[in-house]
Design an enzyme around this catalytic site. Sequence first.
Site, PDB file in Angstrom:
ATOM      1  N   HIS A 190      46.062  40.249  41.835  1.00 56.31           N
ATOM      2  CA  HIS A 190      45.120  39.254  41.318  1.00 56.31           C
ATOM      3  C   HIS A 190      45.260  39.117  39.799  1.00 56.31           C
ATOM      4  CE1 HIS A 190      41.104  37.193  41.194  1.00 56.31           C
ATOM      5  NE2 HIS A 190      41.138  37.668  39.961  1.00 56.31           N
ATOM      6  N   GLU A 191      45.166  40.247  39.104  1.00 57.55           N
ATOM      7  CA  GLU A 191      45.245  40.194  37.639  1.00 57.55           C
ATOM      8  C   GLU A 191      46.622  39.723  37.186  1.00 57.55           C
ATOM      9  OE1 GLU A 191      42.598  40.203  36.149  1.00 57.55           O
ATOM     10  OE2 GLU A 191      41.336  41.136  37.691  1.00 57.55           O
ATOM     11  N   HIS A 224      46.678  36.006  37.019  1.00 59.47           N
ATOM     12  CA  HIS A 224      46.141  35.509  35.741  1.00 59.47           C
ATOM     13  C   HIS A 224      47.199  35.619  34.652  1.00 59.47           C
ATOM     14  CE1 HIS A 224      42.022  34.810  36.876  1.00 59.47           C
ATOM     15  NE2 HIS A 224      41.780  36.071  37.220  1.00 59.47           N
ATOM     16  N   HIS A 267      49.643  32.871  34.634  1.00 62.51           N
ATOM     17  CA  HIS A 267      49.058  31.655  34.082  1.00 62.51           C
ATOM     18  C   HIS A 267      49.245  31.608  32.555  1.00 62.51           C
ATOM     19  CE1 HIS A 267      45.366  28.773  34.842  1.00 62.51           C
ATOM     20  NE2 HIS A 267      46.435  28.118  34.474  1.00 62.51           N
TER      21      HIS A 267
HETATM   22 ZN   LIG Z   1      40.175  36.892  38.307  1.00 59.53          ZN
END
Ligand SMILES: [Zn+2]
Length: 960
Positions: free
Chosen positions: A750-751, A754, A757
Amino acid sequence: MMPAPQQNKDFPYWLLIVLAVGGYFFWRVLTDDLYTQVLQTLSKGIWITVFVTLVGFTLAATMGLGLALMSTSRFIVVRQTARLYTEIVRGVPIIVLLLYVAFVLAPGMVALFNWITGTLGFDPIRNRDFSLLWRAIIALTIGYSAFIAEVFRAGLQSIEKGQIEAAEALGLSPWRRFRHIVFPQAFRRILPPLGNDFIAMVKDSSLVSVLGVLDVTQAGKITAAGNFRYFESYNVLALIYLTMTIGLSLGLRRLEHHLREKTIWGLVRIRWGGRLRPDCIGSTQRRLLMTNPLRTSWDTPFELPPFDLIEDEHFAPALDAALIDARAAIAAICDGSDPTFANTIEALSLADAPLEKALSPFFAMAGADSNPVREELMRDFSPMLSAYSSEITANTALFARIETLWNTRDDLDLTDEQARVLLLTRRNFVRSGAQLEGFAADRLADVKQRLSVLGTRFTQNLLADERSWFMPLDDVAGLPDFLIAAAKSAGQEKDGGGPIVTLSRSLIVPFLQFSLRRDLREKAYEAWTARGANGGETDNRALAGEILSLRAERANLLGYDSFADYKLETQMAKTPDAVRALLMQVWEPAKASAEADALVLQAMMHNDNESGPLEPWDWRYYSEKRRAAEHDLNEAELKPYLQLDRMIEAAFSCSNRLFGLEFTPIDAPLYHADCRAWDVTRDGKHMAVFIGDYFARSSKRSGAWCSAMRSQQKLAGDIRAQVINVCNFAKPPTGQKALLSYDDARTLFHEFGHALHQMLSDVTYELISGTSVARDFVELPSQLYEHWLEVPEVLEEFATHADTGEPMPRDLLDSMLGAATYDMGFSTVEYVASAMVDLEFHAGEDAPADPMQKQAEILEDIGMPRPIRMRHATPHFAHVFAGDGYSSGYYSYMWSEVMDADAFQAFEENGGPFDPDMAKKLETHILSAGGSEDAAELYLKFRGAMPDATALLKGRGLAG
Ligand SMILES: [Zn+2]
């Protein structure tokens, strides 16, 4: 005593007369031998006068301050003693006091001294050894201390209680309160009367002549008696006194004026939002700044902050100096020629560069490796920064330039990106109140500043509660080895003692899953869910109420019906109704699923001979048992296959297959020994620096997050991102491999989503770089990336056993993936309940009077199942209360999940998880695009249609 000088605006004719008369006598002194002779004789006495005054006044001021503090003491005896002293001394004329001290007190002191030293065998001293000069000084000290005490007392008491309370609320220690709030203001109020007392003392020092002390008056008397030229002698004497007192008086007024109008208190005032002029940095500060690593250029690998050189004491001066630079840059924009996009919008985005340089390493360290100094700095910085940003959006000259650009935007020949940046910049100003005036503008600034202070306190209270609680682990029945090892490690780090359970998610969740001791589970669970609601100084409940009411006020000031309306305006969801509709669409199926699960778990519990209803501290335990039974999967069996290092490799490998990224370890000093860094490249070109900080420690805030020390942009050169992933995985004992739960591995992916991104960002302006997108869009890349962990070929390659290196057996892998939707009723219910409470807290026109009561009502309304509690109850709902980020925005995780389910579906429909065309679309329209377009537009371009909740319900196994 001299009366306080009148404030009058007349031209000082009196001063002209004094100067004329004074000038005449000075001329006489210079030309007339007799005057010259008198002056020469008298000048010897001047030094005695100056000495008596300076020493006497210093002693009297010290004593006066002591008396003033005594008179505000809590103890009546102390207060009354000070009072007695003051009243007696003030009632006696100075000349009587002089005689009394010289001829009664001084001999008494000599006798006392002799009595004491006599018992020790010393020779006695004689009365005349105690000089008259010192007797005079003591008398003046005693006399003036009583007057000065009153000056100090009045000054200290003149500081309004509200200010001290405000300082307390900011979390300033008593000493800092005194130094920054009470003292600067009291000093300004005390200075005029204190100066007057000083001038009076210059004159009253003439009284020492009655004791025969050779001050200037005594010298004048002797001269006149010797030459019988009284006229000339006393003229000169008067002239000397007048020169001293008028000179002092004028100097004093200048100083008062300076303190009132100028900025020598700038360094103090800036903390409370005042403006600071560049010239008020002293040479010492300037010298310190020259060696401050936060103010020099960074000759480090990839221009990473030089963490090995940065000390805590560098932060405050660097921030002060950076604020000066930033303010100067803003001032230069406002003074510039006619507004253009470059000299206004681009210049504005470059103005903050020095601030980011000072703050990005600070925020990284304050969040992931804090200490009491950094916590205190955080408390100091948050109001300063909030004041600074309010100051910018309240800058009418700046806003006028932006409005000019906005009104002529069609003629400016802007690129799409520039047009977007102009729109966002202006919207930011308007939403910050740039169009407000007068009281409303002032009130809004106050509200925002207070909110930022409260947010910081909320976080710190939470951290304090999390840090203070632990439970010695005496009974390890049922606990798997990894948990016992982690508990030992936590005990070691705490105080070198035995194994403990702390409130860190990576310890408490497995404890609740595995511990056979229902009583200990209850104890731990109650402590975990009581964070922020334990009473005393760290209780967050009152803070939450205040935060909600200030937010409602803020929205009303800006013309919105509710804070949720204000907040959602810039989101993809746009309205509270849209959010509510989404949440309720998910709520009913989730609740039905959870209630069915509860019955199964309760039956299991009754089989264990535990009576009564299923409690919240039972859910995870029986759910784990059921998982082991039904899915033949237990976390402990799974865990050796999920090694941290292999999971990091897996995340890297997927990004390589999708986007061609490569990762090479970097040897650079970082803020903690547990951090690791990689150079991220594509086709040999540097793309970003990626830092992983994975292990839990007590200096780290709980949870997991991704932050950027630097965001990608092209305006200031080809700037590439520096990204940090922070997690709280349990640290293995030395020499052992770090193992993750499946949940942990998802968090890691998940991290990392990010981070992608940020790392793939390809825009010109920082304002729209990387994760600078709508809040309900920002979780799309991260949640979407979690799907690649579920891809079987990824786990087959990277989920290998820590000891044997064997890949995870196929049946274990299947049951793990099959179990991925296990207990989704529970997790959806605890999440949606939190999201609903967050939304309803902010959706009303008025804030709830009692948030805890309101929370209970909302849960009652939606029919919260009894054995499940909110994922984050109000007192520890940091997403919502630690800052504005997720306020009335906690729903956005689910909003994003609607999209991520749908987006991954797009890969599966088009050639599979590693389809290159879909990967290209994902990078072009989402991962590299940042906030360059409205989120809904970006999604449409990627997918060709908007998603709905069907894919989400299917993904969660709740489709019915
Ligand atoms: Zn998040």
